[in-house]
Design a protein around this motif. Structure first.
Motif, PDB file in Angstrom:
ATOM      1  N   UNK A 169       0.818  -1.230   0.000  1.00 42.16           N
ATOM      2  CA  UNK A 169       0.000   0.000   0.000  1.00 42.16           C
ATOM      3  C   UNK A 169       0.842   1.268   0.000  1.00 42.16           C
ATOM      4  N   UNK A 170       2.164   1.111   0.113  1.00 40.20           N
ATOM      5  CA  UNK A 170       3.096   2.272   0.194  1.00 40.20           C
ATOM      6  C   UNK A 170       2.675   3.196   1.334  1.00 40.20           C
ATOM      7  N   UNK A 171       2.373   2.618   2.490  1.00 44.38           N
ATOM      8  CA  UNK A 171       1.944   3.438   3.623  1.00 44.38           C
ATOM      9  C   UNK A 171       2.635   2.984   4.896  1.00 44.38           C
ATOM     10  N   UNK A 172       2.868   3.949   5.816  1.00 41.57           N
ATOM     11  CA  UNK A 172       3.402   3.578   7.132  1.00 41.57           C
ATOM     12  C   UNK A 172       2.299   2.867   7.922  1.00 41.57           C
ATOM     13  N   UNK A 173       2.646   2.462   9.151  1.00 42.80           N
ATOM     14  CA  UNK A 173       1.701   1.684   9.956  1.00 42.80           C
ATOM     15  C   UNK A 173       0.383   2.444  10.137  1.00 42.80           C
ATOM     16  N   UNK A 174       0.469   3.747  10.451  1.00 40.82           N
ATOM     17  CA  UNK A 174      -0.742   4.553  10.633  1.00 40.82           C
ATOM     18  C   UNK A 174      -1.566   4.606   9.344  1.00 40.82           C
ATOM     19  N   UNK A 175      -0.879   4.725   8.232  1.00 33.39           N
ATOM     20  CA  UNK A 175      -1.549   4.810   6.931  1.00 33.39           C
ATOM     21  C   UNK A 175      -2.289   3.517   6.612  1.00 33.39           C
ATOM     22  N   UNK A 176      -1.683   2.382   6.936  1.00 31.00           N
ATOM     23  CA  UNK A 176      -2.358   1.095   6.685  1.00 31.00           C
ATOM     24  C   UNK A 176      -3.574   0.979   7.600  1.00 31.00           C
ATOM     25  N   UNK A 177      -3.385   1.372   8.879  1.00 26.69           N
ATOM     26  CA  UNK A 177      -4.513   1.322   9.828  1.00 26.69           C
ATOM     27  C   UNK A 177      -5.716   2.088   9.300  1.00 26.69           C
TER      28      UNK A 177
END
Ligand SMILES: NC(=O)C1=CN([C@@H]2O[C@H](COP(=O)(O)OP(=O)(O)OC[C@H]3O[C@@H](n4cnc5c(N)ncnc54)[C@H](OP(=O)(O)O)[C@@H]3O)[C@@H](O)[C@H]2O)C=CC1
Ligand SMILES: CC(C)(CO)C(=O)C(=O)O
Length: 312
Positions: A200-208
């Motif tokens: 998803x090319x996202x940090x942990x917060x972004x995936x959440x």
């Protein structure tokens, strides 16, 4: 203790610097611009647990000057394992503890021929750290933990000695009697996390926060746990739900090292994370469609685009 740190990047630089600052005799293996920086400017660690500047740094130059060591922490990326195994051989005594700290569950199989079952222990690192510049390590969160143990579960004098050294250095250290399970506990958390964040090319917060992020993570975790169990690993009941709990404990800005590598155009450890789930799943007859989706999407980036950090 005399401890060789093979690979002085994110995890090796952090753990090695802490061990050296606590008085252990630490010898670092580094190369290129990183080795040059260590030699001339020392090793700098920026960390919420306290910054440190280690100078001078003892660098490994050859087997004669380094001599036999009590322990080796192998802290390279997975693709560098064969070179690391080859290079450490002249420094081992029958008692030397060799602890690979890479994220992966195939380490023992990969190393046991070259390093030898007598020397090899298993280990995992819980930390978020990366190379900020040559000779400079950034430790991103409070956690810095190593879980390790003898492959046969015994509490050997060498494992106890390393445990004490790690604790003296302020590293949370757990000496386990079931290191295979410890490897799978980390793997079944990290492989889904690295897969979901990188896909998803996202940090942990972004995936959440992203639509479908948690579902993807859940699907990857369930596959990973099913593969581990099919191989006889005693992962506890409800373990895949634990992946969410661990995921929620991480700061929103945390990026798994595979996502950092993807962003920087470095080679990826994909083959030993999602790739391992596919390989081991195939061998155990477990279906792994979510891991396949992530693997196929990331495969074109796996070799990296930066010639300077190409695999070796
Ligand atoms: N970073 C993290 O927060 C975490 C990482 N891990 C795992 O730990 C392992 C290491 O990751 P990380 O610390 O991020 O990796 P890095 O790339 O930051 O560090 C690895 C270092 O090893 C060096 N190296 C490799 N081969 C040699 C060699 N033959 N001689 C000298 N130096 C060598 C690399 O140099 P060069 O750049 O020249 O190749 C690099 O400096 C990975 O398996 C990762 O999955 C586990 C937990 C957390
Ligand atoms: C996700 C993280 C940072 C958590 O320890 C990690 O282990 C890794 O990236 O390898």
């Amino acid at each position: 203790m005399k401890i060789l740190i093979f690979g002085s990047g994110g995890i090796g630089g952090y753990f090695g610097a802490r061990l050296a600052a606590a008085g252990e005799q630490v010898v670092f293996v580094a190369r290129g611009a990183f080795a040059y920086a260590l030699k001339h400017d020392g090793l700098k660690v920026f960390s919420a647990r306290g910054d440190l500047h280690l100078k001078p740094v003892t660098l490994h130059e050859n087997a004669e000057t380094t001599g036999p060591v009590d322990a080796v922490l192998i802290c390279t990326k997975m693709w560098s394992l064969p070179a690391a195994a080859e290079a450490i051989r002249p420094l081992l005594t029958p008692e030397t503890a060799v602890v690979p700290l890479q994220n992966g569950v195939e380490l023992v199989a990969l190393l046991s021929d070259s390093v030898g079952a007598n020397n090899l222990l298993g280990g995992v690192a819980y930390i978020s750290a990366h190379i900020e510049a040559p000779g400079v390590i950034r430790h991103n969160t409070q956690h810095a933990r190593i879980v390790f143990g003898e492959l046969d579960g015994r509490r050997s004098p060498r494992a106890e000695a390393l445990h004490r050294a790690l604790e003296r250095a302020g590293i949370e250290a757990v000496l386990t009697t079931d290191v295979t399970r410890a490897l799978w506990e980390k793997f079944s958390t990290l492989a889904p996390l690295a897969g979901a964040c990188s896909y998803l090319r996202k940090d942990v917060g972004g995936v959440r926060d992203s639509a479908g992020g948690r579902e993807l993570l859940q699907a990857l975790a369930s596959e990973c746990v099913a593969v581990g169990r099919a191989r006889g690993v005693a992962l506890p009941e409800g373990w895949d739900a634990q992946v969410h709990a661990r995921f929620d404990e991480l700061g929103g800005a945390v990026k798994p090292s595979m996502l950092l590598d993807l962003e920087r155009g470095n080679p990826l450890e994909l083959e030993w994370l999602s790739g391992a789930v596919l390989r081991l799943g195939d061998a155990a007859g477990v279906e792994t469609p979510a891991s396949r989706k992530v693997y196929d999407a990331l495969r074109p980036f796996a070799e990296g685009r930066n010639a300077t950090r190409a695999r070796s």
